[in-house]
Design a protein around this motif. Structure first.
Motif, PDB file in Angstrom:
ATOM      1  N   PHE A  43       9.139   5.793  -3.822  1.00 51.48           N
ATOM      2  CA  PHE A  43       8.570   4.917  -2.800  1.00 51.48           C
ATOM      3  C   PHE A  43       9.551   3.876  -2.257  1.00 51.48           C
ATOM      4  O   PHE A  43       9.172   3.033  -1.453  1.00 51.48           O
ATOM      5  CB  PHE A  43       7.345   4.192  -3.360  1.00 51.48           C
ATOM      6  CG  PHE A  43       6.190   5.104  -3.668  1.00 51.48           C
ATOM      7  CD1 PHE A  43       5.328   5.528  -2.667  1.00 51.48           C
ATOM      8  CD2 PHE A  43       5.976   5.558  -4.963  1.00 51.48           C
ATOM      9  CE1 PHE A  43       4.275   6.373  -2.938  1.00 51.48           C
ATOM     10  CE2 PHE A  43       4.910   6.409  -5.251  1.00 51.48           C
ATOM     11  CZ  PHE A  43       4.060   6.823  -4.242  1.00 51.48           C
ATOM     12  N   ASP A  44      10.792   3.903  -2.704  1.00 50.76           N
ATOM     13  CA  ASP A  44      11.804   2.976  -2.208  1.00 50.76           C
ATOM     14  C   ASP A  44      11.365   1.525  -2.379  1.00 50.76           C
ATOM     15  O   ASP A  44      11.375   0.727  -1.430  1.00 50.76           O
ATOM     16  CB  ASP A  44      12.123   3.265  -0.741  1.00 50.76           C
ATOM     17  CG  ASP A  44      13.365   2.515  -0.265  1.00 50.76           C
ATOM     18  OD1 ASP A  44      14.273   2.302  -1.095  1.00 50.76           O
ATOM     19  OD2 ASP A  44      13.420   2.127   0.918  1.00 50.76           O
ATOM     20  N   ARG A  78      13.092  -7.786   3.490  1.00 50.26           N
ATOM     21  CA  ARG A  78      13.850  -6.564   3.770  1.00 50.26           C
ATOM     22  C   ARG A  78      12.928  -5.385   4.072  1.00 50.26           C
ATOM     23  O   ARG A  78      13.373  -4.238   4.156  1.00 50.26           O
ATOM     24  CB  ARG A  78      14.744  -6.224   2.574  1.00 50.26           C
ATOM     25  CG  ARG A  78      15.874  -7.219   2.328  1.00 50.26           C
ATOM     26  CD  ARG A  78      16.813  -6.735   1.237  1.00 50.26           C
ATOM     27  NE  ARG A  78      16.193  -6.799  -0.082  1.00 50.26           N
ATOM     28  CZ  ARG A  78      16.219  -7.869  -0.873  1.00 50.26           C
ATOM     29  NH1 ARG A  78      16.822  -8.986  -0.458  1.00 50.26           N
ATOM     30  NH2 ARG A  78      15.643  -7.849  -2.065  1.00 50.26           N
ATOM     31  N   GLY A  79      11.628  -5.663   4.176  1.00 48.47           N
ATOM     32  CA  GLY A  79      10.661  -4.614   4.471  1.00 48.47           C
ATOM     33  C   GLY A  79      10.318  -3.746   3.275  1.00 48.47           C
ATOM     34  O   GLY A  79       9.862  -2.616   3.448  1.00 48.47           O
ATOM     35  N   ARG A  80      10.491  -4.280   2.059  1.00 49.63           N
ATOM     36  CA  ARG A  80      10.239  -3.488   0.857  1.00 49.63           C
ATOM     37  C   ARG A  80       9.254  -4.216  -0.046  1.00 49.63           C
ATOM     38  O   ARG A  80       9.118  -5.441  -0.011  1.00 49.63           O
ATOM     39  CB  ARG A  80      11.544  -3.241   0.091  1.00 49.63           C
ATOM     40  CG  ARG A  80      12.643  -2.636   0.939  1.00 49.63           C
ATOM     41  CD  ARG A  80      13.921  -2.446   0.153  1.00 49.63           C
ATOM     42  NE  ARG A  80      13.857  -1.257  -0.691  1.00 49.63           N
ATOM     43  CZ  ARG A  80      14.772  -0.962  -1.610  1.00 49.63           C
ATOM     44  NH1 ARG A  80      15.770  -1.784  -1.833  1.00 49.63           N
ATOM     45  NH2 ARG A  80      14.674   0.151  -2.313  1.00 49.63           N
ATOM     46  N   ARG A  81       8.565  -3.454  -0.868  1.00 44.98           N
ATOM     47  CA  ARG A  81       7.664  -4.018  -1.870  1.00 44.98           C
ATOM     48  C   ARG A  81       8.385  -4.098  -3.216  1.00 44.98           C
ATOM     49  O   ARG A  81       9.394  -3.429  -3.437  1.00 44.98           O
ATOM     50  CB  ARG A  81       6.403  -3.163  -1.996  1.00 44.98           C
ATOM     51  CG  ARG A  81       5.549  -3.135  -0.728  1.00 44.98           C
ATOM     52  CD  ARG A  81       4.236  -2.423  -0.990  1.00 44.98           C
ATOM     53  NE  ARG A  81       3.453  -2.266   0.217  1.00 44.98           N
ATOM     54  CZ  ARG A  81       2.634  -3.179   0.726  1.00 44.98           C
ATOM     55  NH1 ARG A  81       2.502  -4.343   0.097  1.00 44.98           N
ATOM     56  NH2 ARG A  81       1.952  -2.944   1.820  1.00 44.98           N
ATOM     57  N   GLU A 138       2.228   2.705  -0.031  1.00 48.07           N
ATOM     58  CA  GLU A 138       2.387   3.377   1.265  1.00 48.07           C
ATOM     59  C   GLU A 138       1.778   2.595   2.424  1.00 48.07           C
ATOM     60  O   GLU A 138       2.007   2.937   3.581  1.00 48.07           O
ATOM     61  CB  GLU A 138       1.768   4.774   1.196  1.00 48.07           C
ATOM     62  CG  GLU A 138       2.538   5.736   0.291  1.00 48.07           C
ATOM     63  CD  GLU A 138       1.951   7.130   0.277  1.00 48.07           C
ATOM     64  OE1 GLU A 138       0.775   7.279   0.693  1.00 48.07           O
ATOM     65  OE2 GLU A 138       2.647   8.062  -0.159  1.00 48.07           O
ATOM     66  N   ALA A 139       1.023   1.544   2.108  1.00 48.42           N
ATOM     67  CA  ALA A 139       0.408   0.743   3.173  1.00 48.42           C
ATOM     68  C   ALA A 139       1.468  -0.124   3.854  1.00 48.42           C
ATOM     69  O   ALA A 139       2.433  -0.559   3.221  1.00 48.42           O
ATOM     70  CB  ALA A 139      -0.690  -0.139   2.594  1.00 48.42           C
TER      71      ALA A 139
END
Length: 297
Positions: free
Chosen positions: A19-20, A77-80, A293-294
Motif C-alpha cells: 500500500f506504499d 507527502r500524500g502517504r499514510r 485505499e481511501a
C-alpha cells in the motif's frame, strides 16, 4: 500490535510494500542507537528508530509528540502511516492521551534511586502500594522506571499518579487496531527462545559489551533495562554466567509477551489475527484495506 516475536514487523513490511505506506516503530528499545541485535531492529525503513542516545530517557510524551509529527509529515507527502511494535504504553498514550502530570524533578528522582539502591525496588514497590495501590497493582516489583516515576509524582504533588491519569483523560484518537499473535502460547515461547539464541549467535553479547565499555551508561537507564540487554549486562558485570543470562533473558522475554497479551485482551475494538495462519498477512491487509485505499482527507 502484538506480543514480542509474533511476526508484527514482517506483516507491517508486507503491508507497506502493498500500500506504499510509511511505518512508525512503537518500540521503547529501538528508539536508542546501538540497540540493534537485541531489539530485533528491522532492515526496512521505520520512523523513530535510532533517534536517541542510550544515555537519554525517552518518555511516552516524547513518543506521542514524535509520532504525531511523523504522521503529519507522511500526510504532507500524500502517504499514510502505520504503527508497528509492542510498547503498549506508547499506544495507549497516543490513542487515549496523556494526563497533564508535572515534569520530572531530578532531585526527587535521585533521592528515590538512592533509596532503591539501599533497599531494593521491591521495597520501593511496597511503598507505592501504600500511597497508590492502583498504579502499584499494574507494575512488577522490579519495574524500576515506572515505580520511580509514580513515587516521584506522589512526593511532588501528594496526589497518586492514578488520580492524575484519570483526571487527564481526553477524547480518544481514532485508530484501527490490529493485534497479531499465535493462538498457542507454546508456539510463541518456542519462537522467543529460537530468536534469543539467534541473537546470541549474531553478536548480541558483543553489542551489549560495546555499550558496557562506553563508561557513561548504567543498569538503571531505560535503554539498559530493556529485556535481554539487562540480562547480558548482568553477565558482563560478573553477576551471572552467559548461560544464566541466556535463560534469564528468555524467561524475561516470555514474561514481557505475557504482559503484552494481557494488556491487549483489555483493549476494546481490537481485531485479533492468528500470526500462525497461512494467510495471516493477508488478513492484516484486509483489515486495513479500506482505510489505506481511501483518499486522504
Amino acid at each position: 500490535m502484538g506480543p514480542t516475536a509474533a511476526g508484527k514487523t514482517d506483516a507491517a513490511i508486507a503491508l507497506a510494500d502493498s500500500f506504499d505506506v510509511e511505518l512508525i516503530s512503537v518500540d521503547s528499545a529501538l528508539v536508542y542507537r546501538g540497540l540493534c541485535i537485541g531489539a530485533a531492529q528491522p532492515d526496512y525503513p521505520h520512523h523513530l528508530i535510532d533517534i536517541r542516545d542510550p544515555a537519554d530517557v525517552y518518555t511516552a510524551a516524547n513518543f506521542v509528540e514524535d509520532t504525531l509529527s511523523c504522521i503529519a509529515d507522511a500526510r504532507s507527502r500524500g502517504r499514510r502511516a502505520v504503527l508497528v511494535g509492542g510498547t503498549m504504553m506508547y499506544y495507549r498514550s497516543l490513542i487515549e492521551g496523556l494526563s497533564d502530570m508535572p515534569a520530572s524533578d531530578p532531585a526527587i528522582r535521585a533521592e528515590i534511586e538512592a533509596e532503591a539502591s539501599r533497599a531494593g525496588w521491591p521495597e520501593m514497590h511496597r511503598e507505592l502500594v501504600a500511597v497508590d495501590p492502583d498504579t502499584a497493582s499494574s507494575l512488577h516489583p522490579n519495574h524500576s522506571q515506572r515505580i520511580s516515576r509514580a513515587l516521584e509524582i506522589f512526593r511532588q504533588t501528594g496526589t497518586p499518579m492514578s488520580h492524575w491519569q484519570r483526571a487527564g483523560s481526553q477524547e480518544r484518537r481514532a485508530a484501527i487496531c490490529v493485534a497479531l499473535a499465535p493462538s498457542d502460547r507454546a508456539t510463541l515461547h518456542a519462537r522467543i527462545e529460537a530468536r534469543f539464541d539467534l541473537m546470541l549467535k549474531s553478536g548480541f553479547v558483543e553489542e551489549v559489551k560495546a555499550l558496557f565499555e562506553r563508561g557513561d551508561l548504567h543498569a538503571d537507564l531505560p535503554a539498559i533495562r530493556a529485556v535481554g540487554y539487562r540480562q547480558i549486562w548482568s553477565h558482563l558485570s560478573g553477576e551471572c554466567s552467559l548461560e544464566d543470562a541466556r535463560d534469564k533473558g528468555i524467561a524475561a522475554t516470555r514474561q514481557l509477551a505475557k504482559r503484552q497479551i494481557t494488556w491487549l485482551r483489555g483493549w476494546s475494538g481490537l481485531h485479533w489475527i492468528n500470526s500462525e495462519a497461512k494467510d495471516g498477512q493477508e488478513q492484516v491487509k484486509n483489515c486495513l484495506r479500506n482505510y489505506l485505499e481511501a483518499p486522504l482527507s
